[in-house]
Write an enzyme that holds these catalytic residues in place. Structure first.
Site, PDB file in Angstrom:
ATOM      1  N   ASP A  10       0.866  -1.178   0.000  1.00  0.00           N
ATOM      2  CA  ASP A  10       0.000   0.000   0.000  1.00  0.00           C
ATOM      3  C   ASP A  10       0.907   1.235   0.000  1.00  0.00           C
ATOM      4  O   ASP A  10       2.110   1.132   0.257  1.00  0.00           O
ATOM      5  CB  ASP A  10      -0.892  -0.004   1.251  1.00  0.00           C
ATOM      6  CG  ASP A  10      -1.786   1.218   1.312  1.00  0.00           C
ATOM      7  OD1 ASP A  10      -2.452   1.512   0.293  1.00  0.00           O
ATOM      8  OD2 ASP A  10      -1.802   1.920   2.349  1.00  0.00           O
ATOM      9  N   SER A  11       0.298   2.390  -0.242  1.00  0.00           N
ATOM     10  CA  SER A  11       1.056   3.630  -0.169  1.00  0.00           C
ATOM     11  C   SER A  11       1.512   3.919   1.259  1.00  0.00           C
ATOM     12  O   SER A  11       2.410   4.728   1.460  1.00  0.00           O
ATOM     13  CB  SER A  11       0.186   4.783  -0.672  1.00  0.00           C
ATOM     14  OG  SER A  11      -1.044   4.794   0.034  1.00  0.00           O
ATOM     15  N   CYS A  73      -3.687  -0.964  -2.081  1.00  0.00           N
ATOM     16  CA  CYS A  73      -3.990   0.449  -2.318  1.00  0.00           C
ATOM     17  C   CYS A  73      -4.978   0.569  -3.482  1.00  0.00           C
ATOM     18  O   CYS A  73      -4.708   0.078  -4.582  1.00  0.00           O
ATOM     19  CB  CYS A  73      -2.697   1.171  -2.657  1.00  0.00           C
ATOM     20  SG  CYS A  73      -2.906   2.919  -2.985  1.00  0.00           S
ATOM     21  N   GLU A 152      -6.471   8.711   9.707  1.00  0.00           N
ATOM     22  CA  GLU A 152      -5.137   8.561  10.317  1.00  0.00           C
ATOM     23  C   GLU A 152      -5.060   9.291  11.656  1.00  0.00           C
ATOM     24  O   GLU A 152      -4.363   8.859  12.571  1.00  0.00           O
ATOM     25  CB  GLU A 152      -4.058   9.067   9.357  1.00  0.00           C
ATOM     26  CG  GLU A 152      -3.950   8.159   8.148  1.00  0.00           C
ATOM     27  CD  GLU A 152      -2.665   8.294   7.354  1.00  0.00           C
ATOM     28  OE1 GLU A 152      -1.754   9.024   7.787  1.00  0.00           O
ATOM     29  OE2 GLU A 152      -2.589   7.655   6.284  1.00  0.00           O
ATOM     30  N   CYS A 184     -11.340   3.070  -0.891  1.00  0.00           N
ATOM     31  CA  CYS A 184     -10.061   3.580  -0.393  1.00  0.00           C
ATOM     32  C   CYS A 184      -9.727   2.808   0.870  1.00  0.00           C
ATOM     33  O   CYS A 184     -10.619   2.499   1.668  1.00  0.00           O
ATOM     34  CB  CYS A 184     -10.183   5.075  -0.095  1.00  0.00           C
ATOM     35  SG  CYS A 184      -8.719   5.781   0.705  1.00  0.00           S
ATOM     36  N   HIS A 186      -8.573   3.624   3.608  1.00  0.00           N
ATOM     37  CA  HIS A 186      -8.845   4.273   4.891  1.00  0.00           C
ATOM     38  C   HIS A 186     -10.330   4.300   5.274  1.00  0.00           C
ATOM     39  O   HIS A 186     -10.666   4.515   6.426  1.00  0.00           O
ATOM     40  CB  HIS A 186      -8.354   5.719   4.860  1.00  0.00           C
ATOM     41  CG  HIS A 186      -6.868   5.856   4.888  1.00  0.00           C
ATOM     42  ND1 HIS A 186      -6.054   5.289   3.934  1.00  0.00           N
ATOM     43  CD2 HIS A 186      -6.039   6.489   5.758  1.00  0.00           C
ATOM     44  CE1 HIS A 186      -4.791   5.578   4.210  1.00  0.00           C
ATOM     45  NE2 HIS A 186      -4.761   6.303   5.311  1.00  0.00           N
TER      46      HIS A 186
END
Ligand code: DGL
Length: 279
Positions: A10-11, A73, A152, A184, A186
């Site tokens: 993932d990023s 990702c 985050e 996404c 997140h």
């Protein structure tokens, strides 16, 4: 071959939501996770740059002798999956197709919403994937970039999160989608506030869960599963210092991370294997 690990990248930290589901579905498997924390976010970058980063990471993980690669990702899956599948000989699973398939199955009204980073939405990857499955489904999309820092920061259940969700999702709600793809890494962290704003008539599709099921199916089909009852080991690598990843990571994983090591992708790649090399 079956004893090799599953590679996941993932990023940054977000892909741990995908790792969590892979481990839930396949507790017997070893995993190697790489978060490109030095270069995150991918969601605001051009497809060319994301493809270059993704190829570099995939090469690094291939060097760790993995049996399958998960592109956790959404942004990298949206723009780089085909390039990776062309270049590397092992099964490579992205998160777009599994999420699209689940959305097409779930929708009753035939109106599906998709939210993701600017790059994911800009690529139309989800729209194309859903339409490939059922061209009659209407797809409404919306980039929601602020959800990434909110997740985050752990601001998932306060007024800022609620107001942001209301502003981002209001239009999708008014357009009457009955299914919303969380496109996404997140967004599963913000599932509750997203569900609250969308209302009880809207089903949320978590691409992470669907991807884990796809990984399990492919490994079973190719007879690459480790025996049930084994307990997998999990290794974590990042491209920046690990502190920030560890701080946020436990929450994303919903458990305790093991040791996290920093790697320098430029140094680790074999001679001639840098991403500058033309292919
Ligand atoms: N992992 C990214 C995604 O799923 C979100 C964070 C980023 O922009 O890099 O699209």
């Amino acid at each position: 071959m079956a004893w090799k690990a599953i590679g996941i990248f993932d990023s940054g930290v977000g892909g741990l939501t995908v790792l969590k589901e892979v481990v839930r579905a396949l507790p017997q498997e070893d995993t190697i996770y790489l978060g490109d924390t030095a270069r995150v976010p991918y969601g605001t970058k051009s497809p060319e740059t994301v493809i270059r980063y993704s190829r570099q990471i995939a090469r690094y993980l291939m060097g760790r002798d993995i049996k399958l690669l998960v592109v956790a990702c959404n942004t990298a899956s949206a723009v780089a999956l085909a390039a990776l599948q062309q270049e590397f000989p092992i099964p490579i699973v992205g998160v777009i197709e599994p999420g699209a398939r689940a959305a097409a199955e779930v929708t009753v009204s035939g109106k599906v919403g998709v939210i993701g980073t600017a790059a994911t939405i800009g690529s139309s990857a989800y729209t194309k994937a859903i339409k490939r499955i059922n061209p009659d489904i209407e797809v409404v999309t919306r980039p929601c970039p602020l959800f990434v820092p909110l997740a985050e920061e752990g601001w998932v259940d306060n007024e800022v999160a609620r107001l942001t969700a209301r502003i981002y999702l209001g239009e999708l709600r008014e357009q009457g989608v009955d299914t919303l793809v969380l496109g996404c890494t997140h967004y599963p962290i913000l599932k509750e506030v997203i569900a609250e704003v969308m209302g009880p008539g809207v089903t949320l599709v978590d691409s992470a869960e669907q991807t884990a099921l796809t990984v399990a199916r492919i490994l079973a089909e190719q007879e690459l599963l480790r025996p049930a009852g084994e307990k997998g080991n999990h290794h974590y690598y990042v491209t920046d210092v690990p502190a920030g990843f560890i701080r946020v990571g436990n929450r994303f994983l919903g458990g305790r991370l093991g040791d996290v090591y920093q790697v320098d992708l430029e140094q680790e790649l074999p001679e001639g294997g840098s991403d500058e090399e033309a292919h």
